[in-house]
Design a protein around this motif. Structure first.
Motif, short mmCIF file in Angstrom:
data_model
loop_
_atom_site.label_atom_id
_atom_site.label_comp_id
_atom_site.label_asym_id
_atom_site.label_seq_id
_atom_site.Cartn_x
_atom_site.Cartn_y
_atom_site.Cartn_z
N LEU A 95 0.82 -1.21 0.00
CA LEU A 95 0.00 0.00 0.00
C LEU A 95 0.85 1.26 0.00
CD1 LEU A 95 -2.67 -1.05 2.66
CD2 LEU A 95 -2.82 -1.26 0.17
N GLU A 96 1.93 1.25 0.77
CA GLU A 96 2.80 2.42 0.90
C GLU A 96 4.25 1.97 1.10
OE1 GLU A 96 1.77 5.85 1.51
OE2 GLU A 96 -0.37 5.55 1.88
N TYR B 205 6.43 5.58 4.16
CA TYR B 205 5.42 6.51 4.66
C TYR B 205 6.05 7.36 5.76
CZ TYR B 205 1.45 8.42 7.14
OH TYR B 205 0.59 9.28 7.76
N CYS C 256 5.67 10.88 8.41
CA CYS C 256 4.90 11.94 9.03
C CYS C 256 5.81 12.57 10.08
CB CYS C 256 3.60 11.41 9.66
SG CYS C 256 3.84 10.42 11.14
N LYS D 194 -1.03 -4.95 2.89
CA LYS D 194 -2.25 -5.64 3.31
C LYS D 194 -2.07 -7.11 2.99
CE LYS D 194 -7.23 -5.54 2.76
NZ LYS D 194 -8.36 -4.99 2.00
N TYR E 102 -1.02 7.41 10.85
CA TYR E 102 -1.47 6.85 9.56
C TYR E 102 -2.92 6.38 9.66
CZ TYR E 102 -1.72 3.70 5.53
OH TYR E 102 -2.10 3.08 4.37
N ILE E 103 -3.24 5.66 10.73
CA ILE E 103 -4.60 5.14 10.93
C ILE E 103 -5.62 6.28 10.97
CG2 ILE E 103 -6.12 4.07 12.66
CD1 ILE E 103 -3.83 2.08 13.19
N ASN E 104 -5.28 7.35 11.69
CA ASN E 104 -6.18 8.50 11.76
C ASN E 104 -6.29 9.21 10.41
OD1 ASN E 104 -6.87 8.16 14.46
ND2 ASN E 104 -5.12 9.34 15.17
N GLU E 105 -5.17 9.36 9.75
CA GLU E 105 -5.16 10.06 8.46
C GLU E 105 -5.96 9.31 7.39
OE1 GLU E 105 -1.65 12.10 5.98
OE2 GLU E 105 -1.54 9.91 5.95
N LYS E 106 -5.82 7.99 7.36
CA LYS E 106 -6.44 7.17 6.31
C LYS E 106 -7.76 6.54 6.76
CE LYS E 106 -2.75 7.56 3.64
NZ LYS E 106 -2.72 8.26 2.39
N ASN E 107 -8.14 6.76 8.02
CA ASN E 107 -9.36 6.18 8.59
C ASN E 107 -9.37 4.65 8.43
OD1 ASN E 107 -11.77 6.36 9.99
ND2 ASN E 107 -12.99 6.56 8.12
N VAL E 108 -8.30 4.02 8.84
CA VAL E 108 -8.13 2.57 8.72
C VAL E 108 -8.95 1.86 9.79
CG1 VAL E 108 -6.46 0.68 8.87
CG2 VAL E 108 -5.83 2.81 7.73
#
Length: 113
Positions: free
Chosen positions: A26-27, A30, A32, A42, A82-88
């Motif tokens: 996926l990335e 990455y 931040c 994944k 990442y989870i917050n940014e991408k709404n995982v």
């Protein structure tokens, strides 16, 4: 070969290895404000966070030995961003791929939160 180029070479080998095992990349790299995750993939319905350590030789120990508590905490904090940014919304697993003397060691569930 300088350290950055050899690291990129190791990450490319790791990606090829993961693709051969049916992981979907996926990335790569990455970033931040909290840090960097080498590979986000994944596998089935799991988000897999992969730290890659590449060493030309195991003279100074195996690459996976360098993924200490401090490094793990940086990866976890970066993942939270990442989870917050991408709404995982899926389970997460942390793996380490160590490439030492061109031998790949894949440690699944290397550490947890």
């Amino acid at each position: 070969m300088d350290k950055i180029l050899s690291g990129k070479d190791g990450e490319e080998k790791a990606c090829n290895y993961l693709k051969s095992k049916k992981y979907k990349i996926l990335e790569k790299n990455y970033r931040c404000l909290y840090g960097e995750i080498d590979i986000i993939a994944k596998y089935n319905n799991t988000l897999v966070i992969i730290e890659v350590k590449y060493r030309k030789s195991a003279k100074f120990g195996k690459g996976y030995e360098a993924v200490n508590y401090t490094k793990q905490q940086k990866i976890i904090k970066t993942l939270q961003y990442y989870i917050n940014e991408k709404n995982v919304k899926m389970p997460v697993r942390f793996d380490v791929i160590s490439i030492d003397d061109n031998e790949i060691t894949h440690i699944e569930n290397a550490f947890g939160v």
